[in-house]
Design an enzyme around this catalytic site. Structure first.
Site, PDB file in Angstrom:
ATOM      1  N   HIS A 115      40.267  42.370  45.444  1.00 43.05           N
ATOM      2  CA  HIS A 115      39.696  41.913  44.183  1.00 43.05           C
ATOM      3  C   HIS A 115      38.278  41.375  44.324  1.00 43.05           C
ATOM      4  CE1 HIS A 115      39.997  40.371  39.984  1.00 43.05           C
ATOM      5  NE2 HIS A 115      40.897  41.321  39.900  1.00 43.05           N
ATOM      6  N   ASP A 187      42.676  31.881  37.355  1.00 43.03           N
ATOM      7  CA  ASP A 187      43.114  32.474  36.086  1.00 43.03           C
ATOM      8  C   ASP A 187      43.988  33.707  36.310  1.00 43.03           C
ATOM      9  OD1 ASP A 187      41.795  30.597  34.525  1.00 43.03           O
ATOM     10  OD2 ASP A 187      39.957  31.767  34.410  1.00 43.03           O
ATOM     11  N   GLU A 297      39.450  24.861  29.449  1.00 46.61           N
ATOM     12  CA  GLU A 297      38.466  25.920  29.665  1.00 46.61           C
ATOM     13  C   GLU A 297      37.739  26.184  28.348  1.00 46.61           C
ATOM     14  OE1 GLU A 297      39.375  29.568  31.618  1.00 46.61           O
ATOM     15  OE2 GLU A 297      40.232  28.624  33.399  1.00 46.61           O
TER      16      GLU A 297
END
Length: 536
Positions: A115, A187, A297
């Protein structure tokens, strides 16, 4: 740094004794545990098979090479010479030790779930270690989940010993079986533990608990010398702090002892819409300065980044119409955990917290969902994007930490003048504050000097009508604006082209960073894809 032809010659000489190397095949070698490094400060390596011979494979198949030369960013492609699919940590230790002892060391990169966005886990002409191969070969513990063990200690409380190759989604599932969970998250959960701890690991819980690197008791680390070393704040602390946020430069994390706490059952998930950036940031800063919430957030809503399916279709349509009128909206996202003990009071508690806020009247939206579903929220978005071919596209992300004192200037110069008015890119654009006090100063992670700073995640997606090069130019424009305006940003997932830029990034930590590199990876074998000490 080894040249490609020297690396190839070395690997051939190393493995020709035990197998014939032919195109499209894997290379295998015998390994005795007695050949592995040992020292008084090193942990015991995993036991060998009954005949004391350990086997691993170096794959040179096109499929292996293609996977190891790509990542989520789909921007960089660096071809390795080969790929190691280890069956044990000893296999990786042998590989690293072989490189370290060679007169022409070859580079090695540990790859988790792929990733990274700019080739950070690649090793051009070197060897990529597919860490997730360990997931299917480690012996299972009492939890029945390979590489994740939940324990309790009188001084530490509950904790989990987790393999560096494990995905956070699996850590969540396993710990929830015990009614427990880590306190700090990212997240997106389909990332490896070793990968996030090598950066920092941040999300909306960071203001309360610090990043993931602030919630680790102990590590096992395979250094650039091939030594497997246990470390903590009180044991081999130089290595412990070096590795946390160290961008893979000092060692490969093979085990992390993670802080656990009692897991809630459910969450109240709330989003509020703001037209005024000053009100938005004032309310965010207020919320992270008082007790009550577990997650805070925020993000932008624009024409190219509309309200998502969190909202009912009718609400989403109203919000998007308002965004079209204003050009840009700001959404504050807040979460409070709850379970049986406060199920009857949770709504009243939230109402008291939100009374002082200045969001647009009538534009507050609530959901009630399970703790697991909330933490795994990005997975559903991933599956939706995959279904329409929008997940596997280029992701020229720009992640920044912005000092609180300049966030208003950043809003006008970047969010308004670039993101909104130029309207060149789409994606998720995050903005939310953090408290410096929750970060470990001794770690390798770099953050602004101010006591409060903002995370800004410009998570662009290219493809279709959106050209990657246009977004890259926009990113450069944003960085130039910050430099010209004297906004002392720090990059998260840093990406620089020159040594001088890295030196500026690390600031007064650069000297220590260099010293730690010389101590733990003196031949600069590990994580060449970061391009910190070489352009390789």
């Amino acid at each position: 740094m080894a040249q490609p032809h020297l690396l190839h010659a070395y690997l051939l000489s190393l493995f020709i004794l035990v197998t014939c190397l032919t195109p499209g095949t894997s290379v295998r070698w015998g390994l005795k545990t007695s050949s592995l490094p040992s020292s008084s400060s090193s942990s015991s390596l995993p036991s060998s098979s009954p005949n004391e011979t350990l086997a691993s494979s170096l794959c040179t198949d096109p499929s292996c090479i293609i996977t190891a030369s790509s990542d989520y960013g789909e921007i960089v492609q660096d071809l390795p010479f080969g790929v190691l699919n280890p069956s044990s940590i000893s296999d990786i230790a042998h590989l690293v030790k072989s490189s370290y002892n060679s007169s022409s060391p070859f580079t090695i990169a540990a790859r988790g779930n792929g990733h990274s966005v700019r080739g950070q886990a690649m090793a051009k002409d070197g060897v990529v270690v597919e860490m997730t191969s360990l997931n299917s070969s480690r012996g299972g513990g009492v939890d029945g989940n390979v590489g994740i063990r939940v324990s309790w200690d009188v001084s530490l409380g509950f904790y989990a010993d987790v393999g560096g190759e494990q995905l956070w989604i699996d850590v969540l599932r396993t710990t929830l079986d015990h009614g427990l969970a880590p306190v700090s998250w990212t997240d997106y959960l389909y990332l490896t533990v070793g990968g996030t701890l090598s950066n920092a690991g941040i999300s909306g819980q960071t203001f309360r608990h610090g990043p993931q690197i602030s919630n680790v008791h102990e590590l096992d680390v395979l250094t650039g010398k091939g030594e497997l070393v246990s470390c903590s704040k009180s044991m081999n602390s130089d290595l412990f702090y070096a590795v946390l946020g160290g961008l893979g430069q000092f060692g490969i994390i093979t085990r992390a002892r993670i802080v656990l706490d009692k897991a809630p059952n459910r969450v109240k998930w709330v989003r509020m819409i703001y037209e005024d950036f000053s009100n938005f940031t004032n309310d965010q800063e207020h919320l992270i300065s008082i007790p009550g919430l577990d997650y805070v957030e925020g993000f932008l809503i624009t024409k190219n980044s509309p309200a998502n399916n969190f909202f009912l279709p009718s609400d989403g349509s109203t919000i998007n119409s308002l965004a079209s009128e204003n050009g840009i909206l700001y959404c504050l996202e807040a979460v409070k955990y709850y379970d049986d003990h406060n199920i009857t009071t949770i709504d009243e508690e939230l109402e008291m917290i939100f009374t002082a806020l200045s969001f647009k009247s009538g534009f507050i939206f609530k959901k009630d969902t399970s703790f697991f579903e909330f933490l795994n929220r990005v997975r559903n978005e991933e599956l939706e994007l995959e279904a329409i071919g929008q997940w596997n596209v280029a992701h020229p992300w720009l992640n920044l930490f912005v000092p609180r004192s300049r966030i208003m200037d950043f809003n006008q110069g970047v969010f308004v003048e670039v993101i909104q008015k130029q309207s060149k890119s789409s994606g998720v654009f995050l903005v939310y504050p953090m408290n410096r006090i929750m970060w470990e100063d001794q770690s390798s992670a770099i953050i602004p000097d101010e006591e409060m700073f903002y995370t800004v995640g410009l998570l662009h997606s290219a493809g279709g009508a959106v050209d990657q090069s246009i977004i890259e130019e926009q990113n450069d424009e944003i960085l130039r604006f910050c430099d010209k305006s004297g906004i002392k940003i720090k990059q998260y997932f840093p990406h620089y082209r020159k040594k001088e830029e890295w030196m500026k990034h690390f600031g007064n930590k650069w000297k220590v960073f260099q010293e730690r590199k010389a101590q733990f990876d003196p031949k600069m074998i590990l994580s060449p894809g970061q391009r910190i000490f070489s352009s390789h």
